[in-house]
Design a protein around this motif. Structure first.
Motif: not given
Length: 285
Positions: A235, A237-238, A241, A254
């Protein structure tokens, strides 16, 4: 490879009618329709139900999960087995590949087999739907399905902002960075949106190249489409990261967009759903 099921689907079909009889009220009466159809392709299954041939389908493979009412079995489309298929007494079998060379065995048992390559463009999809309509005596249903797809696609494309054209994208099949080029069906669908595929420069590695993190970062795609949200838990977030990915334009703006991996991998009627979801997301980015 975890995305292997993405390659499952209907193959270009041959126009063939198999003999069959039925007293069911819903059965066609103008031609000899096969009344025991086995589909070993998720895309074929979706097409068969869309054109109204669902009542003729008596078994589907273990990857055919749509529509939910399809009679799923343990039959494999990846490694079809003639003996297992013949237990269902089919008069028509739609297959994606003949990896185990079962087509000859099925034909020897007087079963019609539809076999061919995966679609690479929309016209291939339309042709396959029409040919399934002929094979199942559902010509009118096939014609309606194609017309509905064309109208839905046109509406979806009309809603895409003009400033999206020329923007770059990365379509992720799994978290080891396999992607798709514009030579694939899904790649051509993105092309309809006017987007530029960063995987095209790596097409020497095939239609489904494995990109490197360094290559993706240096390409700095404007959009990232994740077809591995379900299989691999990816997603926004991953993605952010991952080492070096937080600086990507898609992450900062985004524009990391999860897409349903099944809808994105099949070239049947739900391509309209895929385009509608993506075009809406592009319009609200």
């Amino acid at each position: 490879m975890r995305f292997s099921k993405l390659r499952v689907g209907l193959v270009a079909v041959a126009c063939a009618l198999a003999p069959g009889t039925s007293t069911a009220a819903a059965a066609p009466t103008t031609c000899a329709a096969p009344m025991r159809v086995v589909s070993l392709s998720p895309t074929a299954t979706e097409m068969l139900y869309a054109i109204g041939a669902g009542p003729q389908v008596i078994a589907v493979d273990d990857q055919s999960d749509y529509p939910k009412r399809a009679p799923d079995t343990k039959l494999s489309g990846f490694k079809p087995n003639a003996e297992a298929i013949l237990k269902y007494r089919p008069d028509l079998v739609v297959m994606q590949n003949d990896s185990n060379r079962v087509a000859a065995a099925l034909r020897a048992a007087r079963v019609t087999v539809i076999l061919g390559p995966a679609a690479t463009k929309l016209n291939d999809s339309y042709a396959q739907i029409r040919e399934l309509g002929v094979a199942t005596c559902r010509r009118a249903g096939a014609a309606r399905t194609v017309a509905k797809m064309k109208a839905g696609i046109a509406r979806a494309l009309k809603s895409v902002p003009t400033d999206v054209r020329g923007k770059s994208f990365y379509h992720e099949l799994d978290d080891t960075y396999y992607s798709t080029t514009s030579k694939t069906f899904i790649g051509q669908i993105y092309g309809l949106l006017g987007l530029k595929n960063i995987a095209d420069a790596a097409d020497a590695a095939g239609d489904y190249p494995q990109l490197s993190a360094e290559y993706i970062i240096s390409s700095d795609p404007d959009f990232i489409f994740l077809a591995d949200a379900t299989c691999c838990g990816q997603n926004a977030t991953t993605i952010a990261a991952r080492p070096g990915w937080g600086t990507l334009s898609a992450v900062k703006n985004d524009a990391v967009i999860p897409v349903n991996e099944d809808i994105a991998s099949r070239w049947g009627p739900r391509v309209v759903t895929f385009l509608r979801i993506v075009s809406k997301r592009l319009a609200t980015r």
